[in-house]
Every structure is written in C-alpha cells, then in structure tokens.
Scaffold this motif. Structure first.
Motif, mmCIF file in Angstrom:
data_model
loop_
_atom_site.group_PDB
_atom_site.id
_atom_site.type_symbol
_atom_site.label_atom_id
_atom_site.label_comp_id
_atom_site.label_asym_id
_atom_site.label_seq_id
_atom_site.Cartn_x
_atom_site.Cartn_y
_atom_site.Cartn_z
ATOM 1 N N THR A 109 -86.693 39.130 -11.081
ATOM 2 C CA THR A 109 -86.080 38.285 -10.074
ATOM 3 C C THR A 109 -85.693 36.949 -10.687
ATOM 4 O O THR A 109 -86.380 36.453 -11.583
ATOM 5 C CB THR A 109 -87.013 38.079 -8.862
ATOM 6 N N SER A 163 -83.568 33.200 -9.362
ATOM 7 C CA SER A 163 -82.884 32.482 -8.278
ATOM 8 C C SER A 163 -81.991 31.378 -8.819
ATOM 9 O O SER A 163 -82.260 30.789 -9.866
ATOM 10 C CB SER A 163 -83.913 31.868 -7.320
ATOM 11 N N THR A 218 -76.372 34.338 -12.262
ATOM 12 C CA THR A 218 -77.683 34.636 -12.836
ATOM 13 C C THR A 218 -77.506 35.604 -13.996
ATOM 14 O O THR A 218 -76.531 36.341 -14.068
ATOM 15 C CB THR A 218 -78.632 35.295 -11.819
ATOM 16 N N ARG A 235 -79.253 29.244 -3.369
ATOM 17 C CA ARG A 235 -79.358 30.222 -2.279
ATOM 18 C C ARG A 235 -79.118 31.652 -2.757
ATOM 19 O O ARG A 235 -79.127 32.583 -1.949
ATOM 20 C CB ARG A 235 -78.347 29.852 -1.190
ATOM 21 N N TYR A 236 -78.885 31.806 -4.030
ATOM 22 C CA TYR A 236 -78.660 33.134 -4.599
ATOM 23 C C TYR A 236 -79.945 33.609 -5.295
ATOM 24 O O TYR A 236 -80.510 32.893 -6.107
ATOM 25 C CB TYR A 236 -77.534 33.099 -5.644
ATOM 26 N N THR A 237 -80.377 34.826 -4.958
ATOM 27 C CA THR A 237 -81.527 35.424 -5.615
ATOM 28 C C THR A 237 -81.147 36.824 -6.079
ATOM 29 O O THR A 237 -80.740 37.660 -5.267
ATOM 30 C CB THR A 237 -82.748 35.501 -4.686
#
Lengths: 113, 112
Positions: B56, B58, B48, B61-63
């Motif tokens: 935020t 995403s 990211t 499954r990564y945030t």
C-alpha cells in the motif's frame, strides 16, 4: 522547475509530408522514451534511449519512423512520409537508469490529413 | 503474454464520493507498478509507484494497493474533487528488462 519539454504542441500536416517532433529531457536524466497514444490503443512504447544510445525501437514502424538523440538535451522523432494513421499524441518521457520513475512531457498532437 | 487490464473503462461519480479503480496484470517477472493520472490534453503524471514488497502507498487522497500474489492493484480515491476528473493509467514494469506495460486507463468523471 524541471520538466520534459516537447515541441511542437500541435502539428497538422498533409499525408506524405515529413514530421519532426522534438523533446528536451530533464537535465541529468539518462533514459528517454517515446510513446504514442491513441483512443483505440492507449499508450504504446515506440522507442527508448539510454545514454543517447537506442536500446529498443521494436515498437516503431521502421520504414517511416526514426528516432535519434543528437545530444543529451535533445531527442527527435521523425516520420517520413507521414500517413493519416499516424495521427495521435506523441509523448516523450525521461527518467534515470533504475526505471523507478518516468516524467512525461505535454505531448505533441499530430494530425495527418 | 504480458498484459495489463484496467476496470472499469469509465466511471462517473458525484463530488465528495469515494471510488476504486482496478488493475490486473500478467507481467512477469514483476519489477514495479505505477499509477499515473492524465488530465485531458496533458502528459501522464505519476501518483504512486510500488515494488514487490510494498502492498500500500498513499499520496494525499490517493491510496494504491498491490497484491503481488494475485497480480492485482487498486487505486482508491477518497472524497473526490472535480479536479480528479482524468484518465488513470496503470503501468507495470517488467523486471530486468525495463519494459513497461500500459493499461488502457480508466476515464473518471467527477460531477458536482
């Protein structure tokens, strides 16, 4: 698919020998970085180029290290003479000018004995 | 002095569990913050990237979260998989100078 290519993947050499590592950046990327990664220090920036011109090499030991971009498709990092403390993984990364992304190569694992 | 600190240094979790990795920085002026995943023997891969105005982001499954006021970021991994075992590196870009500051990473191990 576009990727940064580094050669060789592994290099073992004797202290005092010259080592040259090569990097082919992603076509169209105008910024190239060289990093060194060790267990103790993590990733350290050695040098970076924009449009083939060196912009910052303050992280690089000048007496033995040199980085060049002879053309837009090739960046080199040379160590002469090599020392055991140079043992590390050397990564090349390329990106575009706005710096929002840098794509890393697989690295060259250098061992100087 | 511009710094990036990550915690924990290493983490072991069971497959299927969630985890959160932390990154605190003092880099100023701030441009953006990136999380990279580095598998053993491979180069870092971007997960990211967040700028000052984003809190935020995403990627599956990564945030990742960012609090630019407190200069903190976190990476939350949901329903961990064995393939999540890697080092996760936080990188902060200094505004205007293109300097990058690296954390030393968190080594995550997911066990069955």
């Amino acid at each position: 698919d576009a990727r940064v290519t580094q050669t060789p993947r592994h290099k073992v050499t004797e202290m005092g020998q010259e080592v040259t590592m090569r990097c082919q950046p992603i076509l169209g990327h105008n910024t190239v970085f060289w990093y060194r990664q060790t267990m103790m220090q993590g990733l350290e920036l050695l040098a970076y180029f924009r449009n083939r011109a060196p912009l910052d090499d303050s992280g690089m030991p000048k007496d033995r290290f040199s980085a060049e971009m002879p053309d837009a498709t090739l960046a080199t990092l040379k160590i002469q003479p090599s020392e055991p403390r140079d043992s590390a993984v050397y990564f090349c990364a390329s990106g575009i000018r706005d710096g929002t992304e840098a794509f890393f190569g697989q690295g060259t694992r250098l061992t100087v004995v | 002095k511009n710094q990036v600190e990550q915690s924990p240094q290493s983490l072991i979790i069971l497959e299927g569990k969630n985890c959160t990795l932390q990154c605190n920085y003092t880099v100023s002026p701030f441009s953006n913050l990136r999380w990279y995943k580095q598998d053993t023997g491979r180069g870092p891969v971007s997960l990211t990237i967040m700028t000052f105005s984003e809190n935020t982001k995403s990627n599956g499954r990564y945030t990742a979260t960012l609090d630019a006021d407190t200069k903190q970021s976190s990476l939350h991994i949901t329903a961990s998989q064995l393939s999540d075992s890697a080092s996760y590196i936080c990188v902060v870009s200094e505004g205007g100078a293109n300097n990058l500051f690296f954390g030393t990473g968190t080594r995550l191990t997911v066990i069955p």
